[in-house]
Scaffold this active site. Structure first.
Site, PDB file in Angstrom:
ATOM      1  N   ARG A  38      -8.910  28.080 -33.088  1.00  0.00           N
ATOM      2  CA  ARG A  38      -8.233  29.658 -33.107  1.00  0.00           C
ATOM      3  C   ARG A  38      -9.890  30.851 -32.594  1.00  0.00           C
ATOM      4  O   ARG A  38      -8.744  31.231 -31.651  1.00  0.00           O
ATOM      5  CB  ARG A  38      -8.009  30.212 -34.476  1.00  0.00           C
ATOM      6  CG  ARG A  38      -6.576  29.892 -34.969  1.00  0.00           C
ATOM      7  CD  ARG A  38      -6.465  29.825 -35.946  1.00  0.00           C
ATOM      8  NE  ARG A  38      -7.222  29.411 -37.000  1.00  0.00           N
ATOM      9  CZ  ARG A  38      -7.036  28.906 -37.937  1.00  0.00           C
ATOM     10  NH1 ARG A  38      -6.508  29.414 -39.296  1.00  0.00           N
ATOM     11  NH2 ARG A  38      -8.201  28.687 -39.552  1.00  0.00           N
ATOM     12  N   CYS A  71      -2.118  22.394 -29.753  1.00  0.00           N
ATOM     13  CA  CYS A  71      -0.084  22.526 -29.045  1.00  0.00           C
ATOM     14  C   CYS A  71      -0.043  23.962 -28.605  1.00  0.00           C
ATOM     15  O   CYS A  71      -0.519  24.809 -29.204  1.00  0.00           O
ATOM     16  CB  CYS A  71       1.060  22.392 -30.466  1.00  0.00           C
ATOM     17  SG  CYS A  71       0.874  20.415 -30.718  1.00  0.00           S
ATOM     18  N   ARG A 124      -8.053  11.503 -35.678  1.00  0.00           N
ATOM     19  CA  ARG A 124      -8.735  12.278 -36.271  1.00  0.00           C
ATOM     20  C   ARG A 124      -7.693  12.114 -37.846  1.00  0.00           C
ATOM     21  O   ARG A 124      -6.822  11.671 -37.411  1.00  0.00           O
ATOM     22  CB  ARG A 124      -7.394  13.770 -35.182  1.00  0.00           C
ATOM     23  CG  ARG A 124      -7.973  15.014 -35.709  1.00  0.00           C
ATOM     24  CD  ARG A 124      -7.510  16.783 -34.777  1.00  0.00           C
ATOM     25  NE  ARG A 124      -8.495  17.059 -35.407  1.00  0.00           N
ATOM     26  CZ  ARG A 124      -8.234  18.709 -35.507  1.00  0.00           C
ATOM     27  NH1 ARG A 124      -6.953  18.965 -34.871  1.00  0.00           N
ATOM     28  NH2 ARG A 124      -9.038  19.430 -35.863  1.00  0.00           N
ATOM     29  N   TYR A 129       1.483  14.228 -38.977  1.00  0.00           N
ATOM     30  CA  TYR A 129       2.095  13.462 -38.086  1.00  0.00           C
ATOM     31  C   TYR A 129       2.637  12.036 -38.883  1.00  0.00           C
ATOM     32  O   TYR A 129       2.048  11.388 -39.257  1.00  0.00           O
ATOM     33  CB  TYR A 129       1.607  14.047 -36.709  1.00  0.00           C
ATOM     34  CG  TYR A 129       2.224  15.059 -36.964  1.00  0.00           C
ATOM     35  CD1 TYR A 129       3.233  16.058 -36.367  1.00  0.00           C
ATOM     36  CD2 TYR A 129       0.937  15.911 -36.651  1.00  0.00           C
ATOM     37  CE1 TYR A 129       3.207  16.881 -36.336  1.00  0.00           C
ATOM     38  CE2 TYR A 129       0.767  17.806 -36.265  1.00  0.00           C
ATOM     39  CZ  TYR A 129       2.436  17.867 -36.644  1.00  0.00           C
ATOM     40  OH  TYR A 129       2.574  19.544 -36.400  1.00  0.00           O
ATOM     41  N   PRO A 184      -7.755  20.242 -30.578  1.00  0.00           N
ATOM     42  CA  PRO A 184      -6.560  20.390 -29.731  1.00  0.00           C
ATOM     43  C   PRO A 184      -5.406  20.841 -30.461  1.00  0.00           C
ATOM     44  O   PRO A 184      -5.743  21.378 -31.292  1.00  0.00           O
ATOM     45  CB  PRO A 184      -6.047  18.645 -30.424  1.00  0.00           C
ATOM     46  CG  PRO A 184      -7.056  18.813 -31.840  1.00  0.00           C
ATOM     47  CD  PRO A 184      -7.981  19.193 -31.045  1.00  0.00           C
ATOM     48  N   GLN A 209      -5.488  14.162 -27.107  1.00  0.00           N
ATOM     49  CA  GLN A 209      -4.973  13.712 -28.462  1.00  0.00           C
ATOM     50  C   GLN A 209      -3.535  13.492 -28.131  1.00  0.00           C
ATOM     51  O   GLN A 209      -2.681  13.934 -27.979  1.00  0.00           O
ATOM     52  CB  GLN A 209      -4.780  14.905 -29.046  1.00  0.00           C
ATOM     53  CG  GLN A 209      -4.467  14.280 -30.499  1.00  0.00           C
ATOM     54  CD  GLN A 209      -4.553  15.553 -32.132  1.00  0.00           C
ATOM     55  OE1 GLN A 209      -3.320  16.479 -31.507  1.00  0.00           O
ATOM     56  NE2 GLN A 209      -5.448  15.716 -32.838  1.00  0.00           N
ATOM     57  N   LEU A 250     -12.113  27.117 -40.155  1.00  0.00           N
ATOM     58  CA  LEU A 250     -12.902  27.904 -39.844  1.00  0.00           C
ATOM     59  C   LEU A 250     -13.963  28.180 -39.473  1.00  0.00           C
ATOM     60  O   LEU A 250     -14.929  28.404 -40.435  1.00  0.00           O
ATOM     61  CB  LEU A 250     -12.363  28.792 -41.067  1.00  0.00           C
ATOM     62  CG  LEU A 250     -10.944  29.154 -41.201  1.00  0.00           C
ATOM     63  CD1 LEU A 250     -10.718  30.076 -42.710  1.00  0.00           C
ATOM     64  CD2 LEU A 250     -10.556  30.703 -40.504  1.00  0.00           C
TER      65      LEU A 250
HETATM   66  C1  FMN Z   1      -2.657  27.076 -32.323  1.00  0.00           C
HETATM   67  C2  FMN Z   1      -3.212  25.838 -31.967  1.00  0.00           C
HETATM   68  C3  FMN Z   1      -2.508  24.217 -31.864  1.00  0.00           C
HETATM   69  C4  FMN Z   1      -2.863  23.684 -32.494  1.00  0.00           C
HETATM   70  N1  FMN Z   1      -1.873  22.546 -32.107  1.00  0.00           N
HETATM   71  C5  FMN Z   1      -2.869  21.157 -33.178  1.00  0.00           C
HETATM   72  C6  FMN Z   1      -3.093  20.015 -32.211  1.00  0.00           C
HETATM   73  O1  FMN Z   1      -1.981  19.813 -31.301  1.00  0.00           O
HETATM   74  N2  FMN Z   1      -3.275  19.705 -33.357  1.00  0.00           N
HETATM   75  C7  FMN Z   1      -4.401  18.937 -34.128  1.00  0.00           C
HETATM   76  O2  FMN Z   1      -4.926  18.529 -34.663  1.00  0.00           O
HETATM   77  N3  FMN Z   1      -4.408  20.244 -35.019  1.00  0.00           N
HETATM   78  C8  FMN Z   1      -4.024  20.771 -33.958  1.00  0.00           C
HETATM   79  N4  FMN Z   1      -4.358  22.446 -34.131  1.00  0.00           N
HETATM   80  C9  FMN Z   1      -5.116  22.385 -35.901  1.00  0.00           C
HETATM   81  C10 FMN Z   1      -6.900  23.128 -34.662  1.00  0.00           C
HETATM   82  O3  FMN Z   1      -7.213  21.774 -33.938  1.00  0.00           O
HETATM   83  C11 FMN Z   1      -7.416  22.957 -36.393  1.00  0.00           C
HETATM   84  O4  FMN Z   1      -7.856  22.175 -36.826  1.00  0.00           O
HETATM   85  C12 FMN Z   1      -6.961  23.942 -37.220  1.00  0.00           C
HETATM   86  O5  FMN Z   1      -6.570  25.456 -36.296  1.00  0.00           O
HETATM   87  C13 FMN Z   1      -8.590  24.477 -37.815  1.00  0.00           C
HETATM   88  O6  FMN Z   1      -9.513  25.207 -36.914  1.00  0.00           O
HETATM   89  P1  FMN Z   1      -9.121  26.755 -36.558  1.00  0.00           P
HETATM   90  O7  FMN Z   1     -10.191  27.251 -37.718  1.00  0.00           O
HETATM   91  O8  FMN Z   1     -10.637  26.274 -35.857  1.00  0.00           O
HETATM   92  O9  FMN Z   1      -8.829  27.149 -36.302  1.00  0.00           O
HETATM   93  C14 FMN Z   1      -3.172  24.025 -33.417  1.00  0.00           C
HETATM   94  C15 FMN Z   1      -4.178  25.210 -34.224  1.00  0.00           C
HETATM   95  C16 FMN Z   1      -3.648  25.920 -33.964  1.00  0.00           C
HETATM   96  C17 FMN Z   1      -3.792  27.945 -34.169  1.00  0.00           C
END
Ligand code: FMN
Length: 371
Positions: free
Chosen positions: A325, A25, A231, A183, A23, A100, A302
């Protein structure tokens, strides 16, 4: 044979492969309504070949939004706006779509990250009074939230229920309850944010009570043949904070109540957090939950390389991976992973001609002949 591209059952929901889109935002809604940005963004991700798309943290009430631009599912307009996006996705993609559901608690009333992310004071234009388990602010300089009383907690729970009913009407395949990243529900879990002296604070059992009440209510409100999961941040990265032992205990309690999976992330409740970042840095937490709880477990953080994701599944560290990401950077990540791992993905027929000749089985069901 790639195990990343094996199907996975989360309750009655079968994902075509074990790549899920985390998810994210977008801070791009108006009054909680999804708009054209969501159509483009979610539409693009829906064509990625991933097994599941989890729609961004979606507020169950206006005061539960992180920013005034958060997506919501608290009004008929919100429901209609999301229906428009989902109709387009369903018409063109077989991807499973979950949502979510979230309440920001004391992290509500903030600016979008690209505007600095600070709190919007309650009396400033577009600001509001945040609520939380206790009147303890996230950052020392912030206006403290209002501690929830029982009536306030009932409202939060009922808002989750109403949003779950809307999610059911929208035909969403699953609900992820956001109890991570500092949250509201994470605030109840963490002793750093929860200073209550009633039956919702103090002991681990007490701190888990409200998140479990919300889970039960959402589970009850959403059709029993569709999964609900949570989560969870497995550690606060602060001594004396929420930790992996609590995460395992909560996950076991949720499993006994019909939770279909656990999505394991970390952090977010305290500016004091000292995170040890590195490739797959949160995977060991998912591995603990998977080993000790036995629910389908989603690892995130990551995970950027196909071979890394494949190893996580093949070594039984998690049942699915979730990417955030990396999916924004490369929305066709699952195609490229399938190409590297000798697997295939679902892709829209309009795009089949993009398949390199040497990868003739990349797109499941693709029929070539006429070019
Ligand atoms: C642009 C952006 C928005 C995010 N929004 C949420 C969200 O709405 N809910 C959530 O649980 N985590 C959110 N995260 C966290 C990601 O879901 C994820 O747990 C975190 O980026 C680590 O994963 P990654 O290394 O693949 O980016 C967000 C991350 C990014 C980069």
């Amino acid at each position: 044979m790639s195990q990343l591209f094996e199907p996975l059952a989360i309750g009655n929901l079968t994902l075509a492969n074990r790549i899920t889109i985390a998810p994210m935002c977008q801070y791009s809604a108006e009054d909680g309504n999804a708009g054209d940005w969501h159509m483009i963004h979610l539409g693009s991700l829906a064509l990625s070949g991933a097994g599941m798309l989890i729609v961004e943290a979606t507020a169950v009430s206006p005061e539960g939004r992180i920013t005034p631009q958060d997506l919501g599912l608290y009004s008929d307009d919100n429901e209609a706006a999301l229906a428009r996006v989902l109709k387009a996705i369903r018409a063109h993609s077989p991807i499973a779509v979950a949502i979510q559901l979230a309440h920001a608690g004391r992290k509500a009333s903030s600016h979008a990250p690209w505007d600095g992310g600070q709190q919007i004071a309650p009396d400033a234009p577009r600001g509001w009074h945040a609520v939380a388990p206790s009147a303890v602010p996230h950052g020392q300089e912030e206006v403290p939230p209002v501690a929830l009383d029982r009536a306030g907690m009932d409202k939060v729970r009922d808002d989750f229920v109403a949003a779950a009913r809307r999610a059911a009407r929208l035909g969403l395949d699953g609900i992820e309850i956001h109890a991570a990243h500092g949250y509201l529900l994470h605030q109840f879990l963490s002793p750093l944010a929860n200073h209550r002296d009633d039956e919702y604070g103090g002991s681990l059992e007490n701190r888990m009570r409200f998140p479990i009440e919300v889970f039960d209510a959402v589970r009850e409100a959403f059709p029993s043949d569709r999964p609900v999961w949570m989560r969870i941040s497995a550690t606060d990265w602060v001594p004396g904070g929420w930790d992996i032992e609590g995460t395992v205990a909560l996950s076991k309690a949720l499993k006994a109540r019909g939770c279909a999976a656990i999505h394991v992330t970390t952090g977010g409740v305290s500016p004091q957090q000292a995170i040890k970042l590195g490739p797959g840095y949160q995977v060991p937490y998912a591995q603990r939950v998977k080993a000790e709880v036995g629910l389908p477990t989603i690892a995130v953080g990551l995970i950027t390389e196909p071979e890394q994701a494949e190893a996580i599944i093949a070594n039984h560290e998690a049942d699915a991976v979730s990417l955030a990401r990396a999916m924004l950077y490369d929305p066709r990540w699952p195609w490229h992973a399938a190409a590297r791992l000798g697997a295939s993905v679902q892709a829209p027929k309009q795009y089949w001609r993009s398949q390199p000749r040497e990868l003739k089985d990349l797109f499941a069901g693709a029929a070539f002949g006429q070019r």
